[in-house]
Design a protein around this motif. Structure first.
Motif, mmCIF file in Angstrom:
data_model
loop_
_atom_site.group_PDB
_atom_site.id
_atom_site.type_symbol
_atom_site.label_atom_id
_atom_site.label_comp_id
_atom_site.label_asym_id
_atom_site.label_seq_id
_atom_site.Cartn_x
_atom_site.Cartn_y
_atom_site.Cartn_z
ATOM 1 N N ILE A 77 0.762 -1.237 -0.081
ATOM 2 C CA ILE A 77 0.082 -0.020 -0.015
ATOM 3 C C ILE A 77 0.770 1.457 -0.133
ATOM 4 O O ILE A 77 0.590 2.268 -0.691
ATOM 5 N N ILE A 78 1.950 1.270 0.881
ATOM 6 C CA ILE A 78 2.955 2.454 0.815
ATOM 7 C C ILE A 78 3.373 2.587 -0.699
ATOM 8 O O ILE A 78 3.536 3.787 -1.171
ATOM 9 N N ALA A 79 4.010 1.447 -1.011
ATOM 10 C CA ALA A 79 4.539 1.685 -2.529
ATOM 11 C C ALA A 79 3.483 1.819 -3.551
ATOM 12 O O ALA A 79 3.987 2.959 -4.587
ATOM 13 N N LEU A 80 2.103 1.534 -3.306
ATOM 14 C CA LEU A 80 1.201 2.139 -4.134
ATOM 15 C C LEU A 80 1.034 3.666 -4.159
ATOM 16 O O LEU A 80 0.874 4.419 -5.351
ATOM 17 N N LEU A 81 1.072 3.950 -3.053
ATOM 18 C CA LEU A 81 0.957 5.718 -2.685
ATOM 19 C C LEU A 81 2.172 6.530 -3.568
ATOM 20 O O LEU A 81 2.039 7.103 -4.213
ATOM 21 N N VAL A 82 3.242 5.691 -3.368
ATOM 22 C CA VAL A 82 4.606 6.245 -4.229
ATOM 23 C C VAL A 82 4.412 6.221 -5.554
ATOM 24 O O VAL A 82 4.932 7.124 -6.274
ATOM 25 N N TYR A 83 3.904 5.207 -6.038
ATOM 26 C CA TYR A 83 3.874 4.897 -7.361
ATOM 27 C C TYR A 83 2.738 5.780 -8.168
ATOM 28 O O TYR A 83 2.884 6.359 -9.182
ATOM 29 N N ILE A 84 1.553 6.025 -7.355
ATOM 30 C CA ILE A 84 0.611 7.165 -7.854
ATOM 31 C C ILE A 84 1.454 8.507 -7.838
ATOM 32 O O ILE A 84 1.041 9.271 -8.651
ATOM 33 N N GLY A 85 1.978 8.834 -6.857
ATOM 34 C CA GLY A 85 2.829 10.219 -6.776
ATOM 35 C C GLY A 85 3.724 10.221 -7.720
ATOM 36 O O GLY A 85 3.707 11.217 -8.485
ATOM 37 N N LEU A 86 4.613 9.339 -8.150
ATOM 38 C CA LEU A 86 5.482 9.246 -9.219
ATOM 39 C C LEU A 86 4.689 9.550 -10.532
ATOM 40 O O LEU A 86 5.296 10.000 -11.206
ATOM 41 N N GLY A 87 3.743 8.659 -10.711
ATOM 42 C CA GLY A 87 2.863 8.676 -12.072
ATOM 43 C C GLY A 87 2.122 9.949 -12.080
ATOM 44 O O GLY A 87 2.211 10.252 -13.273
ATOM 45 N N MET A 88 1.680 10.782 -11.161
ATOM 46 C CA MET A 88 1.358 11.908 -11.528
ATOM 47 C C MET A 88 2.425 13.117 -11.714
ATOM 48 O O MET A 88 2.343 13.851 -12.687
ATOM 49 N N VAL A 89 3.658 12.775 -11.231
ATOM 50 C CA VAL A 89 4.952 13.642 -11.740
ATOM 51 C C VAL A 89 5.212 13.410 -13.255
ATOM 52 O O VAL A 89 5.484 14.179 -13.955
ATOM 53 N N ALA A 90 5.253 12.175 -13.437
ATOM 54 C CA ALA A 90 5.528 11.648 -14.850
ATOM 55 C C ALA A 90 4.423 11.993 -15.970
ATOM 56 O O ALA A 90 5.018 12.525 -16.881
ATOM 57 N N LEU A 91 3.311 11.976 -15.713
ATOM 58 C CA LEU A 91 2.185 12.562 -16.661
ATOM 59 C C LEU A 91 1.623 13.670 -16.489
ATOM 60 O O LEU A 91 0.686 13.829 -17.495
ATOM 61 N N ARG A 92 1.724 14.438 -15.562
ATOM 62 C CA ARG A 92 1.046 15.583 -15.328
ATOM 63 C C ARG A 92 1.893 16.865 -14.836
ATOM 64 O O ARG A 92 1.751 17.772 -15.531
ATOM 65 N N PHE A 93 2.560 16.530 -13.798
ATOM 66 C CA PHE A 93 3.255 17.868 -12.893
ATOM 67 C C PHE A 93 4.531 17.938 -13.313
ATOM 68 O O PHE A 93 5.246 18.886 -12.532
ATOM 69 N N GLY A 94 5.284 17.207 -13.684
ATOM 70 C CA GLY A 94 6.723 17.184 -13.949
ATOM 71 C C GLY A 94 6.975 18.595 -15.033
ATOM 72 O O GLY A 94 6.388 18.592 -16.092
ATOM 73 N N ARG A 95 7.919 19.325 -14.500
ATOM 74 C CA ARG A 95 7.864 20.574 -15.258
ATOM 75 C C ARG A 95 8.769 20.378 -16.516
ATOM 76 O O ARG A 95 8.911 21.050 -17.491
ATOM 77 N N SER A 96 9.621 19.388 -16.501
ATOM 78 C CA SER A 96 10.697 19.089 -17.530
ATOM 79 C C SER A 96 10.378 17.832 -18.168
ATOM 80 O O SER A 96 10.126 16.994 -17.218
ATOM 81 N N LYS A 97 10.939 17.620 -19.341
ATOM 82 C CA LYS A 97 10.902 16.155 -19.718
ATOM 83 C C LYS A 97 11.824 15.336 -18.930
ATOM 84 O O LYS A 97 11.387 14.029 -18.596
ATOM 85 N N ARG A 98 12.948 15.671 -18.443
ATOM 86 C CA ARG A 98 13.801 14.915 -17.548
ATOM 87 C C ARG A 98 13.291 14.532 -16.462
ATOM 88 O O ARG A 98 13.298 13.263 -15.998
#
Length: 132
Positions: A77-98
């Motif tokens: 469950i903790i890993a799921l929350l990390v996965y969701i957060g990283l996914g949001m950065v990857a597909l929505r909120f990351g400011r640069s492509k890197r």
């Protein structure tokens, strides 16, 4: 097939489809493919993830498991929350492509960890390979 076996089949299938879809959408993001903006690419993941969560909660009820008493479930469950957060950065909120690509790769690694925890029933998952 028992109800638990049926729910597990649904859960594992949805997890595979969800992770594969995330990997594909991340690839599309990395290469700038316009399919990432298609309506199906935006809606279908929510449908699959809802089925995934529903099957997980149903399995917990049928098997009478509690994340509070099963350390591997807590880790998942903790890993799921990390996965969701990283996914949001990857597909929505990351400011640069890197930043987006880095978050996507870390999310994929986290997904692998979740699968290894589920398979091994150990909170260490694949990390136990590094433990002497």
């Amino acid at each position: 097939m028992t109800p638990a076996a049926f729910l597990k089949l649904i859960h594992v299938t949805c997890a595979f489809v969800s992770f594969a879809g995330f990997a594909l959408r991340g690839y599309w993001m990395a290469v700038g493919n316009p399919l990432l903006q298609h309506r199906v690419a935006k809606v279908l993941p929510h449908v699959i993830d809802t089925l995934l969560l529903g099957s997980a909660l149903s399995l917990l009820m049928v098997l009478q498991l509690s994340p509070l008493t099963q350390p591997w479930l807590s880790a998942k469950i903790i890993a799921l929350l990390v996965y969701i957060g990283l996914g949001m950065v990857a597909l929505r909120f990351g400011r640069s492509k890197r930043t987006r690509v880095s978050a996507w790769l870390l999310a994929l690694l986290t997904a692998g960890y979740m699968v290894s925890v589920a398979y091994s029933k150990s909170p260490l998952g694949f990390l136990q390979l590094m433990h002497p």
